[in-house]
Design a protein around this motif. Structure first.
Motif, PDB file in Angstrom:
ATOM      1  N   GLU A 210       0.812  -1.221   0.000  1.00  0.00           N
ATOM      2  CA  GLU A 210       0.000   0.000   0.000  1.00  0.00           C
ATOM      3  C   GLU A 210       0.845   1.269   0.000  1.00  0.00           C
ATOM      4  OE1 GLU A 210      -4.283  -1.158   2.046  1.00  0.00           O
ATOM      5  OE2 GLU A 210      -2.730  -0.232   3.278  1.00  0.00           O
ATOM      6  N   LYS A 211       1.975   1.244   0.703  1.00  0.00           N
ATOM      7  CA  LYS A 211       2.810   2.442   0.793  1.00  0.00           C
ATOM      8  C   LYS A 211       4.058   2.351  -0.082  1.00  0.00           C
ATOM      9  CE  LYS A 211       1.250   3.561   5.471  1.00  0.00           C
ATOM     10  NZ  LYS A 211       1.638   3.824   6.891  1.00  0.00           N
ATOM     11  N   THR A 212       4.103   1.332  -0.924  1.00  0.00           N
ATOM     12  CA  THR A 212       5.280   1.153  -1.785  1.00  0.00           C
ATOM     13  C   THR A 212       4.858   1.035  -3.249  1.00  0.00           C
ATOM     14  OG1 THR A 212       5.225  -1.248  -1.348  1.00  0.00           O
ATOM     15  CG2 THR A 212       6.656   0.110   0.053  1.00  0.00           C
ATOM     16  N   ASN A 213       4.629  -0.186  -3.710  1.00  0.00           N
ATOM     17  CA  ASN A 213       4.346  -0.406  -5.128  1.00  0.00           C
ATOM     18  C   ASN A 213       3.072   0.261  -5.620  1.00  0.00           C
ATOM     19  OD1 ASN A 213       6.550  -2.023  -4.636  1.00  0.00           O
ATOM     20  ND2 ASN A 213       5.798  -3.759  -5.825  1.00  0.00           N
ATOM     21  N   LEU A 214       2.029   0.269  -4.789  1.00  0.00           N
ATOM     22  CA  LEU A 214       0.785   0.909  -5.222  1.00  0.00           C
ATOM     23  C   LEU A 214       0.955   2.416  -5.362  1.00  0.00           C
ATOM     24  CD1 LEU A 214      -2.088  -0.926  -3.292  1.00  0.00           C
ATOM     25  CD2 LEU A 214      -1.430  -1.147  -5.697  1.00  0.00           C
ATOM     26  N   VAL A 215       1.790   3.000  -4.539  1.00  0.00           N
ATOM     27  CA  VAL A 215       2.064   4.438  -4.628  1.00  0.00           C
ATOM     28  C   VAL A 215       2.783   4.751  -5.940  1.00  0.00           C
ATOM     29  CG1 VAL A 215       3.331   6.360  -3.602  1.00  0.00           C
ATOM     30  CG2 VAL A 215       2.141   4.729  -2.130  1.00  0.00           C
ATOM     31  N   VAL A 216       3.783   3.939  -6.261  1.00  0.00           N
ATOM     32  CA  VAL A 216       4.532   4.141  -7.507  1.00  0.00           C
ATOM     33  C   VAL A 216       3.618   3.943  -8.717  1.00  0.00           C
ATOM     34  CG1 VAL A 216       6.406   3.268  -8.950  1.00  0.00           C
ATOM     35  CG2 VAL A 216       6.731   3.479  -6.484  1.00  0.00           C
ATOM     36  N   ALA A 217       2.798   2.896  -8.682  1.00  0.00           N
ATOM     37  CA  ALA A 217       1.890   2.623  -9.794  1.00  0.00           C
ATOM     38  C   ALA A 217       0.923   3.787 -10.010  1.00  0.00           C
ATOM     39  CB  ALA A 217       1.123   1.333  -9.538  1.00  0.00           C
ATOM     40  N   SER A 218       0.400   4.322  -8.925  1.00  0.00           N
ATOM     41  CA  SER A 218      -0.520   5.451  -9.018  1.00  0.00           C
ATOM     42  C   SER A 218       0.172   6.689  -9.591  1.00  0.00           C
ATOM     43  CB  SER A 218      -1.094   5.758  -7.636  1.00  0.00           C
ATOM     44  OG  SER A 218      -1.944   6.888  -7.672  1.00  0.00           O
ATOM     45  N   ARG A 219       1.415   6.911  -9.177  1.00  0.00           N
ATOM     46  CA  ARG A 219       2.185   8.069  -9.644  1.00  0.00           C
ATOM     47  C   ARG A 219       2.330   8.066 -11.160  1.00  0.00           C
ATOM     48  NH1 ARG A 219       7.714   7.496  -7.323  1.00  0.00           N
ATOM     49  NH2 ARG A 219       6.562   7.920  -5.390  1.00  0.00           N
ATOM     50  N   TYR A 220       2.527   6.878 -11.741  1.00  0.00           N
ATOM     51  CA  TYR A 220       2.779   6.771 -13.176  1.00  0.00           C
ATOM     52  C   TYR A 220       1.559   6.276 -13.960  1.00  0.00           C
ATOM     53  CZ  TYR A 220       7.627   7.121 -11.585  1.00  0.00           C
ATOM     54  OH  TYR A 220       8.803   7.524 -10.993  1.00  0.00           O
ATOM     55  N   ASP A 221       0.382   6.270 -13.326  1.00  0.00           N
ATOM     56  CA  ASP A 221      -0.841   5.787 -13.975  1.00  0.00           C
ATOM     57  C   ASP A 221      -0.676   4.377 -14.525  1.00  0.00           C
ATOM     58  OD1 ASP A 221      -2.589   7.880 -13.500  1.00  0.00           O
ATOM     59  OD2 ASP A 221      -1.936   9.012 -15.254  1.00  0.00           O
ATOM     60  N   MET A 222      -0.006   3.546 -13.745  1.00  0.00           N
ATOM     61  CA  MET A 222       0.156   2.147 -14.108  1.00  0.00           C
ATOM     62  C   MET A 222      -0.996   1.338 -13.524  1.00  0.00           C
ATOM     63  SD  MET A 222       4.236   1.858 -13.222  1.00  0.00           S
ATOM     64  CE  MET A 222       4.431   0.144 -13.721  1.00  0.00           C
ATOM     65  N   ALA A 223      -1.428   0.316 -14.253  1.00  0.00           N
ATOM     66  CA  ALA A 223      -2.452  -0.582 -13.736  1.00  0.00           C
ATOM     67  C   ALA A 223      -1.837  -1.480 -12.666  1.00  0.00           C
ATOM     68  CB  ALA A 223      -3.025  -1.430 -14.868  1.00  0.00           C
ATOM     69  N   SER A 224      -2.653  -1.895 -11.716  1.00  0.00           N
ATOM     70  CA  SER A 224      -2.195  -2.793 -10.650  1.00  0.00           C
ATOM     71  C   SER A 224      -3.009  -4.079 -10.691  1.00  0.00           C
ATOM     72  CB  SER A 224      -2.339  -2.126  -9.280  1.00  0.00           C
ATOM     73  OG  SER A 224      -1.542  -0.969  -9.188  1.00  0.00           O
ATOM     74  N   MET A 225      -2.408  -5.126 -11.229  1.00  0.00           N
ATOM     75  CA  MET A 225      -3.042  -6.439 -11.211  1.00  0.00           C
ATOM     76  C   MET A 225      -2.692  -7.104  -9.887  1.00  0.00           C
ATOM     77  SD  MET A 225      -2.410  -7.751 -15.118  1.00  0.00           S
ATOM     78  CE  MET A 225      -3.378  -9.250 -14.926  1.00  0.00           C
ATOM     79  N   ILE A 226      -3.707  -7.635  -9.226  1.00  0.00           N
ATOM     80  CA  ILE A 226      -3.524  -8.163  -7.879  1.00  0.00           C
ATOM     81  C   ILE A 226      -3.724  -9.672  -7.858  1.00  0.00           C
ATOM     82  CG2 ILE A 226      -4.319  -8.043  -5.506  1.00  0.00           C
ATOM     83  CD1 ILE A 226      -3.036  -5.430  -6.645  1.00  0.00           C
ATOM     84  N   TYR A 227      -2.667 -10.391  -7.479  1.00  0.00           N
ATOM     85  CA  TYR A 227      -2.838 -11.834  -7.330  1.00  0.00           C
ATOM     86  C   TYR A 227      -3.074 -12.186  -5.861  1.00  0.00           C
ATOM     87  CZ  TYR A 227       2.203 -12.396  -6.042  1.00  0.00           C
ATOM     88  OH  TYR A 227       3.437 -12.331  -5.454  1.00  0.00           O
ATOM     89  N   SER A 228      -3.707 -13.324  -5.665  1.00  0.00           N
ATOM     90  CA  SER A 228      -4.116 -13.789  -4.333  1.00  0.00           C
ATOM     91  C   SER A 228      -4.998 -12.761  -3.620  1.00  0.00           C
ATOM     92  CB  SER A 228      -2.889 -14.102  -3.468  1.00  0.00           C
ATOM     93  OG  SER A 228      -3.240 -14.871  -2.348  1.00  0.00           O
ATOM     94  N   PRO A 229      -6.009 -12.209  -4.305  1.00  0.00           N
ATOM     95  CA  PRO A 229      -6.857 -11.186  -3.676  1.00  0.00           C
ATOM     96  C   PRO A 229      -7.695 -11.727  -2.522  1.00  0.00           C
ATOM     97  CG  PRO A 229      -7.831 -11.915  -5.726  1.00  0.00           C
ATOM     98  CD  PRO A 229      -6.461 -12.531  -5.670  1.00  0.00           C
ATOM     99  N   LEU A 230      -7.893 -13.042  -2.493  1.00  0.00           N
ATOM    100  CA  LEU A 230      -8.663 -13.653  -1.405  1.00  0.00           C
ATOM    101  C   LEU A 230      -7.783 -14.521  -0.514  1.00  0.00           C
ATOM    102  CD1 LEU A 230     -11.915 -14.610  -3.372  1.00  0.00           C
ATOM    103  CD2 LEU A 230     -11.566 -12.673  -1.821  1.00  0.00           C
ATOM    104  N   ALA A 231      -6.468 -14.295  -0.588  1.00  0.00           N
ATOM    105  CA  ALA A 231      -5.513 -14.996   0.278  1.00  0.00           C
ATOM    106  C   ALA A 231      -5.697 -16.509   0.224  1.00  0.00           C
ATOM    107  CB  ALA A 231      -5.609 -14.482   1.713  1.00  0.00           C
ATOM    108  N   GLN A 232      -5.648 -17.029  -1.002  1.00  0.00           N
ATOM    109  CA  GLN A 232      -5.782 -18.481  -1.213  1.00  0.00           C
ATOM    110  C   GLN A 232      -7.083 -19.041  -0.636  1.00  0.00           C
ATOM    111  OE1 GLN A 232      -3.447 -20.174  -3.094  1.00  0.00           O
ATOM    112  NE2 GLN A 232      -2.586 -18.143  -3.412  1.00  0.00           N
ATOM    113  N   GLY A 233      -8.138 -18.247  -0.729  1.00  0.00           N
ATOM    114  CA  GLY A 233      -9.454 -18.721  -0.300  1.00  0.00           C
ATOM    115  C   GLY A 233      -9.817 -18.408   1.137  1.00  0.00           C
ATOM    116  N   ILE A 234      -8.852 -17.944   1.924  1.00  0.00           N
ATOM    117  CA  ILE A 234      -9.150 -17.642   3.330  1.00  0.00           C
ATOM    118  C   ILE A 234     -10.194 -16.542   3.438  1.00  0.00           C
ATOM    119  CG2 ILE A 234      -8.190 -16.716   5.480  1.00  0.00           C
ATOM    120  CD1 ILE A 234      -5.591 -18.083   4.840  1.00  0.00           C
ATOM    121  N   LEU A 235     -10.031 -15.475   2.635  1.00  0.00           N
ATOM    122  CA  LEU A 235     -10.956 -14.343   2.696  1.00  0.00           C
ATOM    123  C   LEU A 235     -12.300 -14.642   2.032  1.00  0.00           C
ATOM    124  CD1 LEU A 235      -8.388 -11.480   2.003  1.00  0.00           C
ATOM    125  CD2 LEU A 235      -9.644 -11.890   4.133  1.00  0.00           C
TER     126      LEU A 235
END
Length: 333
Positions: A210-235
């Motif tokens: 949240e305070k690293t890669n997503l910040v950089v991606a937002s700065r450069y209008d880069m898309a952010s593809m998110i893997y394991s969005p449900l934490a391998q089914g836990i969420l």
């Protein structure tokens, strides 16, 4: 289905992406590994397409099965996921869907069968296109930094593939924030195509970017593809009840320890209770929260069965208030 621009590329994609790291499997295991159920996988990919999902993610190293043995690596099933996606989408208008795949991981026994060096990358994209049965891929990810090939060399190699018409855009996965900035700034300063996207793990249980890669991606209008969005089914609440069908905790003994299973399950129980009060499922609430964490967030979802697919798709239509988002976040503080 809601379609938005994939970052600054202008390519319209669905908010959810179908992933292929793990595909539906057969019920009988072979040497502790459950083989891919090819027919069911193809059926579900086509079902996702029919329901409006136009974005499919894969990688040259994806076998579609979970195997962490690490002993005597078997390269015979390398690229299985690419082959299945290619077969599933064969006959559909190529302009109607978007494909991302990846390079870097080891795909064979030879010394240059891995990495981001130009020799391997040129051969890897050739093989990926053959397995997919396509002339180009839309987004080509460097799966990780190989710590040998320079950022500058890797950037020029990606631009070479763009010029050859084999890829349209490229991105980085599992890179450090400073490496992403370094690559972007190098490309920009020399008039080259810069990376258009990142792909990293991110979910309510793992918010490290949240305070690293997503910040950089937002700065450069880069898309952010998110893997394991449900934490391998836990969420998704998959482990709240005992007696589930075959799941990762059954064939990967390390899984429970890695995710602090018991503590997180208590948090997920609270998430599940909150979801019920709003008429949603646990997975829908977790995915909807994720979709609200940035302008260009694209969760990659797995597809084990049609029920799971339909449930996940429901997240796109959920509207969460700021109070809702705060309530979800506070559960996992």
């Amino acid at each position: 289905m809601n379609y938005i621009s994939f970052g600054r590329t202008g390519i319209k994609v669905s908010r959810l992406v179908i992933g292929s790291w793990y595909l539906p499997h057969l019920k009988e295991s072979k040497n502790g590994v459950y083989p891919v159920d090819k027919d069911t996988s193809i059926k579900l990919i086509r079902k996702a397409y029919d329901l409006g999902i136009n974005f499919f993610d894969t990688a040259d190293v994806y076998r579609g099965v979970y195997d962490r043995s690490g002993k005597n690596p078997d390269f015979s099933n390398i690229g299985t996921s690419e082959k299945i996606i290619g077969e599933a989408l064969k006959g559909y208008d190529r302009e109607s869907f978007v494909i991302s795949t990846k390079v870097m991981g080891r795909v064979g026994p030879l010394v240059n069968d891995s990495g981001l060096n130009r020799k391997h990358v040129k051969n890897a994209i050739k093989k990926s296109l053959e397995r997919l049965g396509m002339d180009y891929v839309d987004i080509y990810f460097m799966h990780a930094n190989d710590n040998m090939t320079s950022i500058e060399e890797a950037t020029r190699t990606m631009n070479l593939l763009i010029n050859e018409g084999k890829i349209l855009h490229y991105g980085v996965s599992n890179f450090e924030a400073f490496e992403i900035s370094q690559m972007y700034n190098y490309a920009f300063s020399r008039g080259l195509d810069a990376p258009s996207a990142i792909q990293d793990e991110y979910n309510l249980l793992n918010r490290g970017i949240e305070k690293t890669n997503l910040v950089v991606a937002s700065r450069y209008d880069m898309a952010s593809m998110i893997y394991s969005p449900l934490a391998q089914g836990i969420l998704a609440g998959r482990y709240l009840n005992k007696g589930n069908a075959i799941s990762r905790k059954d064939y990967d003994p390390k899984f429970i320890d890695e995710v602090n299973f018991e503590l997180n399950n208590k948090k997920v129980q609270k998430l599940n209770e909150l979801a019920k009060t709003k008429g949603h499922t646990c997975a829908q609430l977790a995915l909807s929260w994720l979709l609200n964490q940035g302008k260009f967030i694209f969760p990659i979802i797995g597809i084990s069965n049609e029920e799971q697919l339909l449930d996940n798709l429901g997240a796109v239509d959920i509207s969460l208030s700021n109070e809702d988002l705060k309530a979800v976040s506070e559960i996992f503080l």
